[in-house]
Design an enzyme around this catalytic site. Structure first.
Site, short mmCIF file in Angstrom:
data_model
loop_
_atom_site.label_atom_id
_atom_site.label_comp_id
_atom_site.label_asym_id
_atom_site.label_seq_id
_atom_site.Cartn_x
_atom_site.Cartn_y
_atom_site.Cartn_z
N HIS A 562 1.49 -1.12 0.12
CA HIS A 562 0.35 0.10 0.06
C HIS A 562 0.92 1.22 -0.03
O HIS A 562 0.70 2.54 0.13
CB HIS A 562 -1.03 0.37 1.02
CG HIS A 562 -2.00 0.78 1.14
ND1 HIS A 562 -2.40 1.77 -0.20
CD2 HIS A 562 -3.45 1.11 2.30
CE1 HIS A 562 -3.61 1.73 0.45
NE2 HIS A 562 -4.23 1.50 1.03
N ARG A 563 1.99 1.46 0.09
CA ARG A 563 2.88 2.50 -0.31
C ARG A 563 3.12 2.60 -1.45
O ARG A 563 3.11 4.21 -1.71
CB ARG A 563 4.48 1.79 0.29
CG ARG A 563 4.49 1.65 1.89
CD ARG A 563 6.07 1.42 2.33
NE ARG A 563 6.78 0.23 1.86
CZ ARG A 563 7.09 -1.09 1.66
NH1 ARG A 563 8.09 0.09 2.66
NH2 ARG A 563 7.64 -2.19 1.32
#
Length: 590
Positions: A562-563
């Site tokens: 999710h970065r």
């Protein structure tokens, strides 16, 4: 410090190809080490940044001692730099390792010269190795370049060659046993007459016997024949040669690029320089070396077969284990199966009386109890799984109708195409339009990959590995099928190279063959996404025409970092994948 030869106990840093702060990738060579035999490139088996150089150019250290520090992120690099001399590993240069020589209490050294074969470091993270098999037995003659043993490291099974001529006098570490890097695993002697003497002595060596005296060999330089006036260049790029070969070549005014190496790995020895094999592009194996796999050598020894008389059918004429078994009469050559004749029965023939049914007894599996040590691969898998705990992830699932996909597979299956190959091809095509899914997060940025390398998880005996289809988007479905079959076969025999199991940019985990309804996969290190594929199962649904019918569908779940990947990115990827498999599946044939 890696053990680059069977007799190496310490190495000298010739040069560092990377400086502190540089990024290091798997299979990238980052330093040159001078061993007791030659100068060799040392490659990295990890991705990261070179944080500190502990042993400088021109300095030496013992095999197994740390020479540098590698970190995974730029943040860690800053911490190492800010720590300065407070870093324990960098507090002081590595001190020379003192070797204490003690007289044996009850055993005296044999009055013969012998050398030890040490457990080599086959990767930068390897601390111990397990002996898979010995391809030579005690008393056998060994030539330089011969494969002596096969070692299981934390990455794969690798052949270990001898850098000495002689006889295998004693095996100290048996098949199935492990030894730390740098520990002796066998003893070799120069003369066959010394085998029994050293073999008797080896028992005390295993239990802490006196150290082996250093044997100094005087080398006499002989004049090399004058090279031709315009010798042909046969070596391009960086030339790999021993230090002594370089010295002889310099003295004789010979350009090493014009010297033909006699060893199979292309390494130039002083013998190649002094014998004057210059300017001829030809591969001549070292004397006594037969191009055969380790398993073929073992099979030949077990069946008393002369390998020199066996015709190899493997790559580049390599003798395989099957070639040996065929020569021994224990395996039939592969032939195209002829159609089976139709069985006929005679009505007049008496019918045999049915024998009483036998009661089958299933073997009772051994019940395990207590701690069972992990092998190298299991330890590596556990380590990689722990790394994922620090990555923020999310998951998105979608149901995909597989009726058209199943029909295409039924047509292509007789041609050798597998479900795995079709899935890899489909994913690779969709990834062309979703580069963010094929990318990985790095400290402060996003690493995009122009190549689409699809890795697929394969469960093998004792572990898990991810063979990788390099540039899958550029291959047709039949090439992918052939490549995948070859990768799986070599994965099961632990013969993959690092690039073939650690270069994936996107991973697939398929448990459909086990009937799994749905599952989540753990994100592998240094990648952005992994796709979990469950079984395709039939269900009654309302069709587009309003009627009810049966459709087959599967649930796929993508796990993302999710970065740099967001929910909409993952959902859009699955939407296009579903459209390809449901409505445009014939596109996979292009």
């Amino acid at each position: 410090m890696s053990a680059l030869s069977s007799t190496m106990t310490e190495g000298k840093i010739v040069s560092w190809a990377k400086k502190v702060g540089d990024k290091v990738s798997s299979e990238m060579f980052y330093l040159v080490v001078e061993s007791d035999k030659a100068d060799m490139d040392v490659e990295s088996y990890e991705d990261g940044y070179l944080a500190a150089i502990l042993i400088k150019e021109g300095e030496s250290t013992a095999v197994g001692a740390p020479v540098a520090l590698i970190v995974k992120s730029l943040d860690d690099l800053k911490k190492i730099k800010e720590g300065g001399d407070s870093s324990p590993a960098a507090a002081a240069p590595a001190a020379p390792v003192a070797v204490e020589t003690k007289p044996a209490a009850t055993t005296t050294l044999p009055n013969v010269n012998f050398d030890k074969i040490f457990m080599p470091a086959l990767s930068s993270t390897m601390t111990e190795g397990k002996i898979v098999s010995w391809t030579k037995k005690e008393g056998d003659k060994i030539s330089s370049g011969d494969v002596v043993l096969v070692v299981e490291s934390d990455k794969a099974d690798m052949d270990v060659e001898s850098y000495e001529d002689g006889y295998l006098a004693s095996i100290l570490v048996k098949e199935g046993e492990s030894a730390t890097v740098g520990a002796p695993v066998a003893l070799i002697v120069k003369s066959v007459d010394d085998v029994e003497t050293v073999k008797e002595y080896s028992g005390s060596l295993a239990s802490g016997s006196p150290s082996t005296p250093t044997v100094t060999t005087e080398v006499t330089t002989t004049s090399a024949p004058a090279p031709a006036s315009t010798p042909a260049v046969v070596n391009t790029g960086r030339v790999a040669a021993s230090g002594y070969a370089q010295a002889v070549a310099k003295e004789q005014g010979i350009d090493l690029k014009t010297v033909t190496p006699s060893r199979p790995d292309g390494y130039i020895t002083s013998k190649d320089v002094t014998t004057g094999t210059i300017g001829t592009v030809v591969h001549i194996p070292a004397e006594g070396v037969i191009n055969a796999s380790p398993m073929a050598r073992k099979a030949a020894a077990d069946n008393n077969i002369d390998l020199s008389k066996v015709k190899g059918t493997g790559n580049f004429g390599r003798v395989t284990a099957d070639d040996v078994l065929i020569a021994a009469g224990k395996l039939q050559p592969k032939q195209v199966a002829a159609p089976a004749p139709v069985a006929t029965t005679s009505s007049s023939a008496p019918k045999p009386v049915a024998a009483p049914a036998k009661t089958e007894t299933k073997a009772v599996k051994e019940v395990l109890d207590g701690v069972v040590p992990m092998d190298g691969m299991q330890k590596a898998v556990a380590k990689n799984m722990e790394k994922t705990l620090s990555v923020p992830i999310f998951r998105v699932s979608r149901e995909i109708v597989t009726d058209n996909f199943d029909q295409l597979y039924a047509k292509l299956k007789p041609k050798g195409v597998t479900v795995s190959a079709l899935l890899a091809k489909a994913v690779a095509e969709v990834l062309k339009n979703h580069p963010i899914i094929n990318a990985a997060y790095v400290e402060g940025g996003i690493k995009f990959n122009k190549d689409i390398n699809v890795a697929m998880a394969v469960a093998i005996d004792g572990g898990l590995i991810t063979p990788t289809l390099i540039k899958a988007s550029e291959q047709d479905i039949f090439s992918i099928s052939r490549s995948w079959k070859d990768l799986v076969d070599r994965a099961k025999s632990k013969k993959l190279t690092p690039a073939e199991y650690s270069s994936g940019t996107f991973t697939i985990s398929n448990l459909g063959m086990f009937g799994v309804h749905q599952f989540d996969a753990i994100l592998p290190p240094n990648t952005g996404s992994i796709l979990a594929i469950a079984a395709s199962t039939p269900k009654v649904v309302q069709l587009k025409n309003g009627h009810f019918g049966v459709q087959k569908s599967m649930i796929v779940t993508i796990t993302c970092d999710h970065r740099h990947i967001y929910g909409a990115d993952a959902a859009d990827f699955l939407k296009e994948l579903a459209d390809l498999l449901e409505n445009n599946v014939d596109f996979l044939l292009l």
